[in-house]
Design a protein around this motif. Sequence first.
Motif: not given
Length: 525
Positions: A6-24
Amino acid sequence: MPNAAARLVLPLLALVPIGFLGLFFAWPVVSIVGIGLGGSGAADVLASGETWRLVAFTLGQAAAATLVAVLAGMPLAYVMARCELPGVGLVRTLILVPFVLPTVVVGLAFRALLPDGGVLSIVLANAFFNVAVVARTVGGLWAHTDRRAEEAARALGASRWRAFTSVVLPAIAPAIGSAAAVVFLFCATSFGVVLMLGGARYRTLETEIYLRTVDLFDLPGAAALSILQVVAVIAVLLIGAFARRRRETALKLRGRLETARRPVGGEWIVVGAALVVVIALLVPIVGLVARSLTTMDGWRALAGTGDSGTLEVSAWDAAWNSIRAATDATILAMLLGVTAAVVLSQLRRGRAVLGETLDLALMLPLGVSAVTVGFGYLVTLGDLPFDLRTSPLLVPFAQALVITPLIVRTVLPVLRAIDERLRQAAGTLGAGPFRVWREVDLALAWRSLIAAAGFGYVVALGEFGATSFLARPDAPTLPVAIARLIARPGELNNEMAYAACVVLMLVTVLAVVLIERLTPAVGEF
């Protein structure tokens, strides 16, 4: 093990917008700024008095337009959120139309209304665009706030104004702050309006970056101005985030059907003010429609490519391109925006600084020049294993970058207003994180999710800045086609541009009406 997962859910979710912002976003912008600063001349630009006059004018006109948009949008937000009147649905539909009009077309419309141009026309045109942002963002939260506290204040002897300022205004202040921040960013980066109405006399950082990049090929100077623009945007976002953080609190959310009723007494004055605003918004729109109907040549020419083959496809093909790109962009932006809003609403409880940092990063695309982002795409995306520079996905990606902050700003105030005790009660009864979100957050915020999707879709339909640099000549969107028609000489091109503009408005209205019919109980969209 379940707690660890459960503690990993939030960091993993955060990676989705962060990854898109970082790349694009971050990679293209940092690359183009680095290329610019690698040359000489950037320091001279930063030391120039003219540069700081540009900064002052950019921030000043944006602040004035934001103030006008907030003052005009509040009566509309009240009517949409609190009033049970015939025609409210039509008002919701009408106020969206200005927001999706191509900026160059609105510039032409205001130049026709105010031939002398100048600062006033720039401020009014920018406010004209953004009244819908205020009305919908504020109205979305206002529709769910409990009336009983306001009625209790009235019963204790408070005047209507005192009850509003002491009870209602603090409750909706986070939404007002969010809307004002978004409007300010739109006005500070306004391109087409300033280009059309400012001429050579009034320029903002955005138009100066465009001039130096495209006409003068002065990349160091453009990069220096881009840095100033980003710094100014970050400063404004920090101020806005600080103000919101001081005012946000849990609210008892109610359905709109429970809070809306027929106005009484002095409330009709607010309804009258909203009607005046709607009429003012309609004046340029009616002018455009009337202009398109002066002759029917433009309408008949929509099946063609304009005078001397101005376009490579017909205007109808361009309209289909707009619908397809906006659909793809909305799906992608909803995935990113809702994920980001969920993460931000959870981070506030334990890691406020991290949450504010992520919130700030999500808003940055609204404040960075579309010219910088567009050229950054062309410079960087060719280095990927799959070259996206010629991909039809590039336009939806750029549009998603623009509308994701709007979706975050629409959904986040509602998620943050949900009483935390409801989530804790569900967790105590054994529900996992996903079930808590589904049973509590989704059940209370689904109306805002639909509003955000519809809002993002119509914004993507009319997006012009980033799309104008990335759309292929053989696959333009309708706003890009309109701009090309206006830029080329020929009376037929002019007539086609006005007719195409009306087509864009009709498509937008149709999209809004369909969403309202599909969600009859929804009050915001």
